[in-house]
Structure formats: C-alpha cells, structure tokens
Design a protein around this motif. Sequence first.
Motif, PDB file in Angstrom:
ATOM      1  N   LEU A   1      84.489  -7.218 -13.562  1.00 22.33           N
ATOM      2  CA  LEU A   1      85.022  -5.916 -12.943  1.00 22.33           C
ATOM      3  C   LEU A   1      84.820  -6.219 -11.300  1.00 22.33           C
ATOM      4  CD1 LEU A   1      83.645  -2.852 -14.959  1.00 22.33           C
ATOM      5  CD2 LEU A   1      86.040  -3.370 -14.538  1.00 22.33           C
ATOM      6  N   PHE A   2      83.705  -6.974 -11.010  1.00 22.10           N
ATOM      7  CA  PHE A   2      83.300  -7.043  -9.580  1.00 22.10           C
ATOM      8  C   PHE A   2      84.484  -8.048  -9.050  1.00 22.10           C
ATOM      9  CE2 PHE A   2      81.484  -9.697  -6.269  1.00 22.10           C
ATOM     10  CZ  PHE A   2      80.834  -8.786  -5.323  1.00 22.10           C
TER      11      PHE A   2
ATOM     12  N   ALA B   1      89.794  11.146  -9.065  1.00 27.69           N
ATOM     13  CA  ALA B   1      88.482  10.328  -9.809  1.00 27.69           C
ATOM     14  C   ALA B   1      88.075   9.406  -9.028  1.00 27.69           C
ATOM     15  CB  ALA B   1      89.145   9.409 -10.982  1.00 27.69           C
ATOM     16  N   THR B   2      86.623   9.061  -9.248  1.00 28.76           N
ATOM     17  CA  THR B   2      85.582   8.150  -8.378  1.00 28.76           C
ATOM     18  C   THR B   2      86.196   6.756  -8.880  1.00 28.76           C
ATOM     19  OG1 THR B   2      83.968   8.137 -10.146  1.00 28.76           O
ATOM     20  CG2 THR B   2      83.860   9.934  -8.223  1.00 28.76           C
ATOM     21  N   LYS B   3      85.734   5.807  -8.386  1.00 32.92           N
ATOM     22  CA  LYS B   3      86.063   4.490  -8.716  1.00 32.92           C
ATOM     23  C   LYS B   3      85.480   4.057 -10.017  1.00 32.92           C
ATOM     24  CE  LYS B   3      86.586  -0.008  -7.010  1.00 32.92           C
ATOM     25  NZ  LYS B   3      87.157  -0.813  -5.741  1.00 32.92           N
ATOM     26  N   TRP B   4      84.316   4.679 -10.213  1.00 30.67           N
ATOM     27  CA  TRP B   4      83.461   4.151 -11.734  1.00 30.67           C
ATOM     28  C   TRP B   4      84.473   4.939 -12.880  1.00 30.67           C
ATOM     29  CZ3 TRP B   4      81.606   1.133 -14.950  1.00 30.67           C
ATOM     30  CH2 TRP B   4      81.113   1.682 -16.036  1.00 30.67           C
ATOM     31  N   GLU B   5      84.913   6.306 -12.575  1.00 26.52           N
ATOM     32  CA  GLU B   5      85.564   7.156 -13.502  1.00 26.52           C
ATOM     33  C   GLU B   5      87.037   6.423 -13.648  1.00 26.52           C
ATOM     34  OE1 GLU B   5      83.684  11.315 -12.479  1.00 26.52           O
ATOM     35  OE2 GLU B   5      85.648  10.616 -11.477  1.00 26.52           O
TER      36      GLU B   5
ATOM     37  N   ALA C   1      87.384  -8.487 -10.093  1.00 29.38           N
ATOM     38  CA  ALA C   1      88.806  -7.978  -9.947  1.00 29.38           C
ATOM     39  C   ALA C   1      89.102  -6.637  -9.237  1.00 29.38           C
ATOM     40  CB  ALA C   1      89.367  -7.667 -11.480  1.00 29.38           C
TER      41      ALA C   1
ATOM     42  N   ALA D   1      92.786   4.637  -1.730  1.00 31.34           N
ATOM     43  CA  ALA D   1      92.667   6.354  -2.006  1.00 31.34           C
ATOM     44  C   ALA D   1      91.382   6.772  -2.206  1.00 31.34           C
ATOM     45  CB  ALA D   1      93.402   6.365  -3.184  1.00 31.34           C
TER      46      ALA D   1
ATOM     47  N   ARG E   1      78.469  13.033  -9.593  1.00 28.47           N
ATOM     48  CA  ARG E   1      79.539  12.215 -10.022  1.00 28.47           C
ATOM     49  C   ARG E   1      79.614  10.908  -8.822  1.00 28.47           C
ATOM     50  NH1 ARG E   1      84.778  14.957  -9.368  1.00 28.47           N
ATOM     51  NH2 ARG E   1      85.699  13.170  -9.865  1.00 28.47           N
TER      52      ARG E   1
ATOM     53  N   ALA F   1      74.764  -7.212 -11.696  1.00 24.49           N
ATOM     54  CA  ALA F   1      74.975  -8.125 -12.835  1.00 24.49           C
ATOM     55  C   ALA F   1      75.701  -9.423 -12.263  1.00 24.49           C
ATOM     56  CB  ALA F   1      75.883  -7.245 -13.873  1.00 24.49           C
ATOM     57  N   THR F   2      76.572  -9.231 -11.343  1.00 25.55           N
ATOM     58  CA  THR F   2      77.037 -10.387 -10.864  1.00 25.55           C
ATOM     59  C   THR F   2      76.287 -11.605 -10.361  1.00 25.55           C
ATOM     60  OG1 THR F   2      79.132  -8.819 -10.227  1.00 25.55           O
ATOM     61  CG2 THR F   2      79.312 -10.919  -9.412  1.00 25.55           C
TER      62      THR F   2
ATOM     63  N   TYR G   1      86.026  -4.670  -7.229  1.00 26.88           N
ATOM     64  CA  TYR G   1      85.203  -4.409  -6.052  1.00 26.88           C
ATOM     65  C   TYR G   1      85.080  -5.528  -4.934  1.00 26.88           C
ATOM     66  CZ  TYR G   1      82.749  -0.894  -8.717  1.00 26.88           C
ATOM     67  OH  TYR G   1      82.241   0.492  -9.271  1.00 26.88           O
TER      68      TYR G   1
ATOM     69  N   ILE H   1      76.843  -3.213 -11.010  1.00 30.13           N
ATOM     70  CA  ILE H   1      78.030  -4.255 -11.289  1.00 30.13           C
ATOM     71  C   ILE H   1      77.555  -5.389 -10.295  1.00 30.13           C
ATOM     72  CG2 ILE H   1      80.271  -4.860 -10.794  1.00 30.13           C
ATOM     73  CD1 ILE H   1      80.947  -2.172 -12.356  1.00 30.13           C
TER      74      ILE H   1
ATOM     75  N   ASN I   1      79.004   7.033  -9.563  1.00 29.17           N
ATOM     76  CA  ASN I   1      79.685   6.216  -8.829  1.00 29.17           C
ATOM     77  C   ASN I   1      78.824   4.876  -8.174  1.00 29.17           C
ATOM     78  OD1 ASN I   1      82.221   5.060  -8.610  1.00 29.17           O
ATOM     79  ND2 ASN I   1      82.178   5.907  -6.575  1.00 29.17           N
TER      80      ASN I   1
ATOM     81  N   TYR J   1      93.118   7.974  -9.608  1.00 27.32           N
ATOM     82  CA  TYR J   1      92.778   8.295  -8.166  1.00 27.32           C
ATOM     83  C   TYR J   1      93.393   9.864  -7.833  1.00 27.32           C
ATOM     84  CZ  TYR J   1      90.554   4.014  -7.487  1.00 27.32           C
ATOM     85  OH  TYR J   1      89.427   2.887  -7.620  1.00 27.32           O
TER      86      TYR J   1
ATOM     87  N   ALA K   1      80.690  -7.032 -16.380  1.00 28.46           N
ATOM     88  CA  ALA K   1      80.649  -6.163 -15.050  1.00 28.46           C
ATOM     89  C   ALA K   1      80.913  -7.494 -13.957  1.00 28.46           C
ATOM     90  CB  ALA K   1      79.024  -6.364 -14.934  1.00 28.46           C
TER      91      ALA K   1
ATOM     92  N   ILE L   1      87.478   3.045 -13.407  1.00 27.27           N
ATOM     93  CA  ILE L   1      87.106   1.762 -14.305  1.00 27.27           C
ATOM     94  C   ILE L   1      86.925   2.233 -15.768  1.00 27.27           C
ATOM     95  CG2 ILE L   1      85.322   0.335 -14.735  1.00 27.27           C
ATOM     96  CD1 ILE L   1      85.127  -0.159 -11.641  1.00 27.27           C
TER      97      ILE L   1
END
Lengths: 305, 338
Positions: B102-103, B230-234, B105, A4, A18, A32-33, B107, A29, A22, B226, B99, B236
Amino acid sequence: MSAASSSPARRHALSPARRLQNTLMGGLILLATLLVVAPLILIFLYLLREGFAAMFNLDFARAREGLGAVFSGANLDFFTKTPAPEGEKGGGLANAILGSIEMLAMASVIGVLVGVAGGIFLAEYPRHPLMPTIRMVSDVLAGIPAIVMGLVAYGLIVLKFGFSGLAGAVALGFLMMPIVVRTTEEVLKLVPQTVREAGLALGLPKWLVTLRIVLPAAAGGIITGVMLALARVAGEAAPLLFTAFGNSAVNLDPRGPMSALPLEIYRGATSAYDENQRLAKAGALLLITLIFVTSLLARRASRRK
Amino acid sequence: MSEPTQTRSPRPAALSSASDRLFQGLILLLASVIVLVFVLSLYQLGRESWPALSRFGLGFFTERTWNPVEGTFGAVAMITGTLVTSLVALAISVPLAVASALFVAEYAPKWLANPVGYLIELLAAVPSVVYGLWALFVIAPMLGQWQLTFFNPQTHPERVELYTKCAALWAENKTTLQCFFVPNAGGGRGLALAIIILTVMILPYTASVARDVIRLVPQDQREAMYALGATKWEVISRAILPYARAGILGGVILALGRALGETLAVAMVIGDSQDILKSFFGNASTMASVIANQFGDAQETLHRSSVVTLGLTLFVLSVAVNFVARLIIARLTPKGIQ
C-alpha cells in the motif's frame, strides 16, 4: 495520486475520529514498510562490515594504531587460495568461486536451451494442443522447493555416477528452466504481431521469422530473464548438498565433487571454527554483491526496453 | 495473459514448408523436457520413497517417533514443524507485506516508491544461506541474551523455578501449555528464530503480488470514494483492499509455497530436533530441514527412503499450493498479472 483528499474545505468537515483513524493507519503503514525494508539494510551493513574485513584480512580492531596496523595482514588469499585445514588460519575460497562459475555456466546451457525453447513454444504456438500442459507444468516446476530438486538430481545422476559438479549443474539448470520460460514467453509476446506478419508477407517461412526477426527483437528481454534466473540459482546451496557435495580443493573436472560459494557459506556458518566462519562471511559478501549487481543490471536493462 | 488476440493471416500452403514443421518439432521436443523433468522427478521420488511407504503405509504421516536407530519413522514432528513455522510466519508477514505494498502503490511519491519497491524485490534475491548466516550470527545471540536476562535468578527467581519444572517435563517428552512459551536456555536457536527468519524471507513474494494487484484497481474506484468525501484510509479499506483481495490471496498462497519448501536458512537455525512442539523457543525441525540435515548421513535404506518420502510430500504439497495460487490469480484478476 489523490489530490482530492487534501482539499481544505473537506478537511474541516472530517470528524476528529475519522481524521485520527486516517492518520493512525497512514503511520502504521509507514512503520510496517520500514520494518519490511530494515532486514535488508541490516544484513547488507552487517556483511559489509564483517565480510569486507574478512575478505582482505583487515584488522579494524587495531584501527587506533593507524592505517598501517589495519592493513598489516591484508592480502588477496581469499580469491587465490583454498580453505586451510580445520582449525588453521588463512586460506580462501578459490575452490568455491571457480566451482560456482563452472556449475552456473553448465546450468545455463540447460536452463537457456530448454527455457528459451519453452518460451518460444508458449508464445509462438499458442494453439498447439500441448501448450496448456507445458505452461502449467512449467508454472508448477517454478514452485518446487530447491532441495527436492537436489533429491531428484541425486537419484537421477549421483546414484549412477557419484557426486559431481555436473549433477549440481543439472539440479541448478532444472531450477533455472521455469524462470527463463516465463520471461521469454512474456518478452516474445511484447513483440508486435505486425512484425511477424511483415516477415511472413515477405515470404519467409515461420521458423526464419521466429529466429531472425522475433528472437533478435526480444533478445534484450531474454538476456534479462536469463540473468535473473542466474542470480536466483547462484545463491542456492540446498540442491548442491548431495549433488556437487563440495570439495576443499580446486576441481575443474565436472565428473568430480565440486564446491560452490553457497555451499561454503553453509559449511562455514555452521562450523565451530572462527576461520571457517570468517570465510563464510567473506563468501556471503561476495555472493550477495554479485547477486545484487546482476539483478539490478537486469532490472535496469528491462526497464529501459 | 494480456496478449492481443492472435489473428493468423492465412498463408499459401506451399510456404508452410517441411522446414517449418521441423522447427516446430524441434522446439516442441526441447519444451517437452520441462514435462519430462516433472514426470522424472515424480517417478524418482516415488520409487525411492516406496520402501518407507510400503513399510509404514499412511502410518508414516500419523506416527510421532522418528528414530533412525530403532528403524521407526513417523513424520508428524516434521509436518507439524513445517506447518507451524510456515503458517505463523505467514500470519506475521501478510499484514506487513500488504502495508508495504500500500505504501509503494498509494502513499509514496514516485521518487520514493521506485527505490522502496527495488529494496523489497532485493529482499527476495538474498540467498537462503545468507539469511541463515545472519540469523545465526546476529539474531540468535540477541535471543540468547534475552533468554539470559529473562531467567536472571536475582530479578526473577520464579521464572527460573518454572523453567526447572518445564525442563523436567521436556526431558520426559511431555508438553504442557504452561511451558509452551517458556524459553529454552539454548543459544537462541529454535522454532522462534526459524519463524522470524521465514517471515522476512517470504515478505517480498506477498508484497510484490499485492503491489501489482493494488495498482490494477481502477482509478474510478478511488475517485468515486474521494468524491463522496472519504479519507485516504477509507478509500483503501473499502474500495481498494476488497477489490484487490483475491489477487492478494493468490500472493499469500504463493508465499506459503515458498515457506513450506524453504530449506537452508531454517535448517541452520531451527535446532534439528524431532520432538514435537515442546516449546515455542525450543528446537524443532521441518520436512525440508530434515532432508538437508539427514539425507547425507542416511545409510540404511529405510532411513534414506523415509527422508525421500518427506521430499515427495513436499513435492506434492508445493504442487498443490502453487496450483491453487495460480488458479486464484488467473481467475480473479481477469487481465492477468503474475
């Protein structure tokens, strides 16, 4: 996962702030990984480079003179000999390899027997009044530092019988127990209730259903759990410091002091002698390879289930 | 636990025979060994730490001096060392671990998520001594080298001057804030190295729990956000992390438990000194490192008993920490992932 978010119409509606945020957070991220994974790769590469040469006595410093020079001193002493006296060259970790195998075998007896029984108890007798206590104690035991288990085994066994491989194995077995309990319980719960009911409907008593139907159905998962527990305690040196104590000679008698790979790695790494450091690096390569292979096999087996 | 509600079909009484009761008794007996080990451990540690506890009382935990020669034992230095190394390592590792979770799960595509997840789990499989060996042979020389350039008299004479001043203060066992971040001119061992290696060691524990709870966040949560543009970071930061917060906290506390009891890697690199926080880069000790380094040599009853008291403290501390962690995980993630 989020198709989406990439619809072009909304891309344009995003304010630059924004969008920047993002992108920035996504980048952080990723960074960090990379930082999290980097140490593992660095450690493994370091051990491959240093440990491989140390294990077979290769001399990469003379690589320019050709392969013959690299392999001139190559041998298998690492697997067949015991450490040379302090300050002397040569020697291997046969004492530690054999000691580790023997202690892990003895530890498995305790770990598997108690662990599997504990798992059966938690999964098959969930209404028993003692069940919450055993579940909680087993969870709590899983978090006790390994060195504290060493102190306990020291007090229980070493004080009476002296340093021994058996004391080390008991400490390791205590550490294995809670891991085996948890995995056994989880795989037993995956066995469908209908299977048990089918067995009971045939008129089998519950213990036969558990032993002959439920356990075999869960055997793969239980073996995986035991392997993971073994991989976990195979690397523990802390509880062995004052139980198995270490031994520079090969000793197969469980009543006497015994060496183990992690113990020799600890001694060698903190030693001032080059030769001991060499053995430590080779031992670390061997240990980490065994552990990685074991846990990868275990995970692969459990994933296929 | 995600077990289906167990419905026991009623059986004829005759079939629930003596053999069933025998089997249950046998299983219960073996399972009770777990409780027995716990009780025996507590008894054993309590009995052996009694001489020190009865001699020093609670003063053991408030007294600064740890001097086997004079026979005075206070654990403040080790307790501080344990808390500082664990908490700082935790503070550094938690953002990294979350982080990376999150990556994995959110990204990474599936072909990448699985191997990266594997690698992070393997990080937990590396033995403590191997971390210690790597830290000693690879990172310590780097830190030592950095300290040499930091104190280069040609380029930074004022730093050398400050170091001389601080070294005099340290010799008198004085600590000042000004000197806290001045490197010790050691070989790179010390508090900082212990924190670095602990950070790496506890990462996978937080990361794997965080990944599991993030995966439990209902897909509706994400889709609703979404749909609002919202953006992906929002998504999250406002939908996923708040929802997974409690579970992540449980993972963080589990990692804290690991950090408190981590022994050999720390014992190898921390420098084994009973001075209290002289310098961030200076030698220090933790409760676990003191047990590893001193228990074997402790001949006198009081010394030995004091070391075991550190073990008892660690035991109680890790029981408490694990208990809280399990409580949080059990209560706040109703479907149960552990």
